[in-house]
Design a protein around this motif. Structure first.
Motif, PDB file in Angstrom:
ATOM      1  N   GLU A  18       0.808  -1.220   0.000  1.00  0.00           N
ATOM      2  CA  GLU A  18       0.000   0.000   0.000  1.00  0.00           C
ATOM      3  C   GLU A  18       0.842   1.272   0.000  1.00  0.00           C
ATOM      4  OE1 GLU A  18      -3.165   0.027  -0.362  1.00  0.00           O
ATOM      5  OE2 GLU A  18      -3.537  -2.131  -0.132  1.00  0.00           O
ATOM      6  N   MET A  19       2.151   1.133   0.107  1.00  0.00           N
ATOM      7  CA  MET A  19       3.028   2.297   0.188  1.00  0.00           C
ATOM      8  C   MET A  19       3.392   2.824  -1.192  1.00  0.00           C
ATOM      9  SD  MET A  19       3.533   3.010   3.381  1.00  0.00           S
ATOM     10  CE  MET A  19       4.978   4.072   3.253  1.00  0.00           C
ATOM     11  N   ALA A  20       3.409   4.150  -1.331  1.00  0.00           N
ATOM     12  CA  ALA A  20       3.874   4.778  -2.562  1.00  0.00           C
ATOM     13  C   ALA A  20       5.391   4.913  -2.506  1.00  0.00           C
ATOM     14  CB  ALA A  20       3.231   6.150  -2.728  1.00  0.00           C
ATOM     15  N   GLU A  21       6.019   4.958  -3.654  1.00  0.00           N
ATOM     16  CA  GLU A  21       7.477   5.054  -3.708  1.00  0.00           C
ATOM     17  C   GLU A  21       7.940   6.352  -3.038  1.00  0.00           C
ATOM     18  OE1 GLU A  21      11.119   4.898  -6.999  1.00  0.00           O
ATOM     19  OE2 GLU A  21       9.031   4.629  -7.610  1.00  0.00           O
ATOM     20  N   GLY A  22       8.896   6.219  -2.133  1.00  0.00           N
ATOM     21  CA  GLY A  22       9.443   7.383  -1.449  1.00  0.00           C
ATOM     22  C   GLY A  22       8.607   7.866  -0.283  1.00  0.00           C
ATOM     23  N   GLU A  23       7.468   7.207  -0.007  1.00  0.00           N
ATOM     24  CA  GLU A  23       6.590   7.644   1.073  1.00  0.00           C
ATOM     25  C   GLU A  23       7.100   7.121   2.420  1.00  0.00           C
ATOM     26  OE1 GLU A  23       1.766   7.992   1.532  1.00  0.00           O
ATOM     27  OE2 GLU A  23       2.609   6.090   0.876  1.00  0.00           O
ATOM     28  N   GLY A  24       6.925   7.906   3.442  1.00  0.00           N
ATOM     29  CA  GLY A  24       7.336   7.452   4.768  1.00  0.00           C
ATOM     30  C   GLY A  24       7.715   8.636   5.631  1.00  0.00           C
ATOM     31  N   PRO A  25       8.108   8.407   6.875  1.00  0.00           N
ATOM     32  CA  PRO A  25       8.229   7.114   7.543  1.00  0.00           C
ATOM     33  C   PRO A  25       6.886   6.541   7.969  1.00  0.00           C
ATOM     34  CG  PRO A  25       8.738   8.867   9.075  1.00  0.00           C
ATOM     35  CD  PRO A  25       8.540   9.523   7.737  1.00  0.00           C
ATOM     36  N   MET A  26       6.892   5.262   8.336  1.00  0.00           N
ATOM     37  CA  MET A  26       5.699   4.554   8.769  1.00  0.00           C
ATOM     38  C   MET A  26       5.814   4.253  10.260  1.00  0.00           C
ATOM     39  SD  MET A  26       7.037   3.603   5.705  1.00  0.00           S
ATOM     40  CE  MET A  26       7.727   1.981   5.945  1.00  0.00           C
ATOM     41  N   VAL A  27       4.727   4.475  10.982  1.00  0.00           N
ATOM     42  CA  VAL A  27       4.702   4.188  12.414  1.00  0.00           C
ATOM     43  C   VAL A  27       3.376   3.532  12.752  1.00  0.00           C
ATOM     44  CG1 VAL A  27       6.228   6.125  12.967  1.00  0.00           C
ATOM     45  CG2 VAL A  27       3.744   6.448  13.036  1.00  0.00           C
ATOM     46  N   ARG A  28       3.309   2.966  13.945  1.00  0.00           N
ATOM     47  CA  ARG A  28       2.077   2.300  14.381  1.00  0.00           C
ATOM     48  C   ARG A  28       1.513   3.023  15.592  1.00  0.00           C
ATOM     49  NH1 ARG A  28       0.928  -4.140  15.620  1.00  0.00           N
ATOM     50  NH2 ARG A  28      -1.308  -4.004  15.167  1.00  0.00           N
ATOM     51  N   ILE A  29       0.194   3.249  15.584  1.00  0.00           N
ATOM     52  CA  ILE A  29      -0.476   3.976  16.656  1.00  0.00           C
ATOM     53  C   ILE A  29      -0.602   3.088  17.894  1.00  0.00           C
ATOM     54  CG2 ILE A  29      -2.583   5.178  17.341  1.00  0.00           C
ATOM     55  CD1 ILE A  29      -1.006   6.583  15.141  1.00  0.00           C
ATOM     56  N   THR A  30      -0.138   3.605  19.039  1.00  0.00           N
ATOM     57  CA  THR A  30      -0.215   2.851  20.298  1.00  0.00           C
ATOM     58  C   THR A  30      -1.307   3.372  21.228  1.00  0.00           C
ATOM     59  OG1 THR A  30       1.530   4.244  21.248  1.00  0.00           O
ATOM     60  CG2 THR A  30       2.206   2.182  20.206  1.00  0.00           C
ATOM     61  N   SER A  31      -1.706   4.620  21.080  1.00  0.00           N
ATOM     62  CA  SER A  31      -2.833   5.145  21.863  1.00  0.00           C
ATOM     63  C   SER A  31      -3.378   6.380  21.155  1.00  0.00           C
ATOM     64  CB  SER A  31      -2.427   5.487  23.303  1.00  0.00           C
ATOM     65  OG  SER A  31      -1.462   6.514  23.330  1.00  0.00           O
ATOM     66  N   VAL A  32      -4.669   6.629  21.352  1.00  0.00           N
ATOM     67  CA  VAL A  32      -5.352   7.743  20.696  1.00  0.00           C
ATOM     68  C   VAL A  32      -5.970   8.646  21.754  1.00  0.00           C
ATOM     69  CG1 VAL A  32      -7.199   8.400  19.094  1.00  0.00           C
ATOM     70  CG2 VAL A  32      -5.842   6.339  18.666  1.00  0.00           C
ATOM     71  N   HIS A  33      -5.672   9.955  21.673  1.00  0.00           N
ATOM     72  CA  HIS A  33      -6.240  10.944  22.574  1.00  0.00           C
ATOM     73  C   HIS A  33      -6.995  11.990  21.754  1.00  0.00           C
ATOM     74  CE1 HIS A  33      -3.659   9.165  25.669  1.00  0.00           C
ATOM     75  NE2 HIS A  33      -2.703   9.170  24.741  1.00  0.00           N
ATOM     76  N   SER A  35      -6.565  15.228  21.152  1.00  0.00           N
ATOM     77  CA  SER A  35      -5.812  16.170  20.323  1.00  0.00           C
ATOM     78  C   SER A  35      -4.450  15.655  19.885  1.00  0.00           C
ATOM     79  CB  SER A  35      -5.632  17.491  21.077  1.00  0.00           C
ATOM     80  OG  SER A  35      -4.923  17.269  22.285  1.00  0.00           O
ATOM     81  N   ARG A  36      -4.145  14.396  20.208  1.00  0.00           N
ATOM     82  CA  ARG A  36      -2.847  13.841  19.826  1.00  0.00           C
ATOM     83  C   ARG A  36      -2.935  12.322  19.793  1.00  0.00           C
ATOM     84  NH1 ARG A  36      -2.651  13.784  25.287  1.00  0.00           N
ATOM     85  NH2 ARG A  36      -1.337  12.186  26.272  1.00  0.00           N
ATOM     86  N   VAL A  37      -1.964  11.699  19.162  1.00  0.00           N
ATOM     87  CA  VAL A  37      -1.849  10.247  19.184  1.00  0.00           C
ATOM     88  C   VAL A  37      -0.409   9.890  19.526  1.00  0.00           C
ATOM     89  CG1 VAL A  37      -3.710   9.831  17.529  1.00  0.00           C
ATOM     90  CG2 VAL A  37      -1.378  10.132  16.704  1.00  0.00           C
ATOM     91  N   GLU A  38      -0.254   8.759  20.198  1.00  0.00           N
ATOM     92  CA  GLU A  38       1.074   8.226  20.481  1.00  0.00           C
ATOM     93  C   GLU A  38       1.351   7.122  19.473  1.00  0.00           C
ATOM     94  OE1 GLU A  38       2.876   9.696  22.762  1.00  0.00           O
ATOM     95  OE2 GLU A  38       1.198  10.940  23.463  1.00  0.00           O
ATOM     96  N   ALA A  39       2.597   7.041  19.018  1.00  0.00           N
ATOM     97  CA  ALA A  39       2.954   6.052  18.013  1.00  0.00           C
ATOM     98  C   ALA A  39       4.366   5.543  18.264  1.00  0.00           C
ATOM     99  CB  ALA A  39       2.847   6.650  16.613  1.00  0.00           C
ATOM    100  N   ILE A  40       4.701   4.458  17.593  1.00  0.00           N
ATOM    101  CA  ILE A  40       6.042   3.906  17.698  1.00  0.00           C
ATOM    102  C   ILE A  40       6.493   3.444  16.321  1.00  0.00           C
ATOM    103  CG2 ILE A  40       5.195   1.590  18.282  1.00  0.00           C
ATOM    104  CD1 ILE A  40       7.654   1.321  20.122  1.00  0.00           C
TER     105      ILE A  40
END
Length: 342
Positions: A18-33, A35-40
């Protein structure tokens, strides 16, 4: 390029495609608030602005300028019917490999409730597992295991003593490197105790309430945590009621035996009540189909029909409101044009 760090987080070819060439970086969501989200990601943990697309724990996203730029298509998604009169789906977690449906070897055990979780897991594309807790407080936990195993051949039943960490660690096979395990069930059935054993964390828990056989601890938010086995765990808040959303495929898979019978009915529009030539009622009469199981299937089918009709009505209403808004905008622009010409 896929790295070991991303694979460790659960990255797979599904997301790479699903990634386009040159797209990134990729991270995974660990919690959702709010006004913000935490990711790793490869660089560790980070805080991001959420963007416009609804997010859920477990999502893979593309990052740009410290914000979520795009959500990658989910491989699996757990959802329930949101509370309220309007039909809407509430996201629970995404990209989960296994859903552990946690119940207990006491009065909390409920076949109909477990079937709802099973349908949700099957609809999502997750592997369901029934985990029975409080085995140490039950005279015959094997009986509960037999009852759980009889619900569906699609789900393994595992009995654990949640207070014995080494016993819970038998679930390590479900949350090893690159794997994501989610816990779901009623409040107080032992999900937090299981989480503590699998992650090494400590959380406040209390004893069993004598009046309803449930614990006192309640998880209030979803968060993806690292497990001692090297994978990931999502502990979901307890749900008093689980309304299914867009779960027709999951219901059909869970009740495949009844679904097969409906295809043998004499009439295509058979309601499976008292029609002549109904293969479903004939199976009940012959003792080949449990009447209570049939009633639970009927209830879930009715709920799904009501939900689907509600979604269609909501979408129709939204389209009508948008049409009125658009027409109002046209009239406003036309009036402004007339005023400018005068």
């Amino acid at each position: 390029m896929t790295t070991d760090a991303l694979i460790d987080l659960g990255w797979s070819e599904h997301f790479a495609d699903e990634m386009a060439e040159g797209e990134g970086p990729m991270v995974r969501i660990t919690s959702v608030h709010r006004s913000r989200v935490e990711a790793i990601g490869e660089g560790g943990s980070m805080t991001l602005a959420p963007g416009d697309t609804p997010l859920v724990v477990g999502d893979w996203v593309v990052v740009a300028d410290d914000a979520v730029a795009r959500v990658l298509p989910r491989r699996t998604v757990l959802a329930r019917r949101a509370a309220g009169a309007e039909s809407a789906a509430q996201l629970i977690a995404a990209n989960v490999d296994t859903l552990a449906i946690v119940s207990s070897c006491n009065a909390d055990f409920n076949v109909a409730r477990i079937e709802r979780y099973l349908a949700m897991a099957l609809q999502a594309g997750c592997t369901p597992v029934i985990v029975l807790t409080k085995a140490d407080e039950c005279d015959d936990p094997d009986e509960f295991a037999r009852r759980a195993a009889a619900i569906s051949p699609l789900a393994q039943a595992i009995v654990v003593n949640a207070k014995a960490a080494e016993d819970v660690r038998r679930l390590d096979l479900l949350c090893g490197p690159g794997q994501t395990l989610a816990l779901a069930g009623m409040s107080g059935v032992g999900k937090t105790t299981i989480r503590n054993a699998l992650t090494g964390e400590e959380a406040l828990t209390a004893g069993i309430r004598a009046d309803d056989a449930r614990g006192r601890h309640t998880t209030t938010s979803r968060q993806m945590r690292r497990t001692l086995a090297g994978g990931w765990l999502i502990d979901t808040p307890g749900m008093r009621e689980l309304g299914l959303a867009e779960a027709s495929a999951g219901i059909g898979e869970l009740f495949a035996d009844i679904q097969a019978l409906t295809e043998a009915c004499k009439f295509r529009d058979c309601a499976h009540e008292s029609e002549p030539g109904c293969a479903v009622t004939a199976a009940v009469a012959a003792g080949a189909l449990d009447k209570e199981r049939l009633e639970r299937w009927r209830k879930l089918k009715r709920e799904e029909q009501v939900y689907t009709a509600g979604v269609a009505e909501t979408r129709s209403r939204q389209k009508g409101q948008q049409r009125i808004y658009n027409e109002g905008g046209k009239r406003g622009r036309a009036k402004r044009g007339d005023s400018e010409r005068r």
